[in-house]
Design an enzyme around this catalytic site. Structure first.
Site, PDB file in Angstrom:
ATOM      1  N   LEU A   1      -4.804   4.648  -5.957  1.00 20.70           N
ATOM      2  CA  LEU A   1      -5.631   3.644  -5.291  1.00 20.70           C
ATOM      3  C   LEU A   1      -4.822   2.369  -5.095  1.00 20.70           C
ATOM      4  O   LEU A   1      -5.001   1.372  -5.778  1.00 20.70           O
ATOM      5  CB  LEU A   1      -6.917   3.361  -6.077  1.00 20.70           C
ATOM      6  CG  LEU A   1      -7.979   4.442  -5.962  1.00 20.70           C
ATOM      7  CD1 LEU A   1      -9.224   4.056  -6.744  1.00 20.70           C
ATOM      8  CD2 LEU A   1      -8.333   4.720  -4.520  1.00 20.70           C
ATOM      9  N   HIS A   2      -3.892   2.444  -4.170  1.00 18.24           N
ATOM     10  CA  HIS A   2      -3.059   1.309  -3.795  1.00 18.24           C
ATOM     11  C   HIS A   2      -3.054   1.203  -2.281  1.00 18.24           C
ATOM     12  O   HIS A   2      -3.240   2.191  -1.574  1.00 18.24           O
ATOM     13  CB  HIS A   2      -1.627   1.486  -4.311  1.00 18.24           C
ATOM     14  CG  HIS A   2      -1.550   1.539  -5.792  1.00 18.24           C
ATOM     15  ND1 HIS A   2      -1.642   0.414  -6.579  1.00 18.24           N
ATOM     16  CD2 HIS A   2      -1.454   2.574  -6.644  1.00 18.24           C
ATOM     17  CE1 HIS A   2      -1.585   0.766  -7.851  1.00 18.24           C
ATOM     18  NE2 HIS A   2      -1.475   2.073  -7.922  1.00 18.24           N
ATOM     19  N   ALA A   3      -2.852   0.017  -1.771  1.00 17.61           N
ATOM     20  CA  ALA A   3      -2.724  -0.241  -0.330  1.00 17.61           C
ATOM     21  C   ALA A   3      -3.879   0.369   0.466  1.00 17.61           C
ATOM     22  O   ALA A   3      -5.033   0.072   0.199  1.00 17.61           O
ATOM     23  CB  ALA A   3      -1.371   0.217   0.167  1.00 17.61           C
TER      24      ALA A   3
ATOM     25  N   PRO B   1      -5.339   3.474   0.733  1.00 20.84           N
ATOM     26  CA  PRO B   1      -6.406   4.211   0.056  1.00 20.84           C
ATOM     27  C   PRO B   1      -7.368   3.290  -0.710  1.00 20.84           C
ATOM     28  O   PRO B   1      -8.583   3.494  -0.691  1.00 20.84           O
ATOM     29  CB  PRO B   1      -5.663   5.144  -0.895  1.00 20.84           C
ATOM     30  CG  PRO B   1      -4.328   5.321  -0.266  1.00 20.84           C
ATOM     31  CD  PRO B   1      -4.020   3.993   0.367  1.00 20.84           C
TER      32      PRO B   1
END
Length: 98
Positions: free
Chosen positions: A14-16, A18
């Site tokens: 869960l980065h950027a 997403p």
């Protein structure tokens, strides 16, 4: 307290992008949802991109999505909350969505 468990499928966690897609979907529910690592009692506000990204939910991380009962009024609200959590778990478990 409605709770649903899922696994973060996105290769980068869960980065950027997403995380942004997930937070947008959470915000659209209008519900105060907390995301936490499965087995943990501490979580972060799933409506906050900064909190979600800094919590470091990596690929394969098992998470729980939780809504406090106090935020819900009546059986209809509970059913809507449970349906929203199901949609969010499907999003988390999708390689393309989150």
């Amino acid at each position: 307290m409605p709770v649903r468990s899922g696994t973060v499928a996105a290769n980068i966690g869960l980065h950027a992008r997403p995380a942004a897609l997930f937070v947008r979907a959470v915000t659209e529910t209008g519900l105060p949802i907390v995301i936490r690592r499965s087995g943990s009692t501490a979580g972060v506000d799933a409506r906050s991109l900064l909190e979600v990204m800094t919590a470091d939910f990596d690929h394969g991380c098992k998470v729980d999505l939780v809504i406090d009962d106090q935020a819900l009024e009546g059986d209809a609200a509970l059913e809507q909350a449970e349906a929203a959590l199901e949609r969010l778990v499907k999003l988390l478990e999708s390689q393309n969505g989150a």
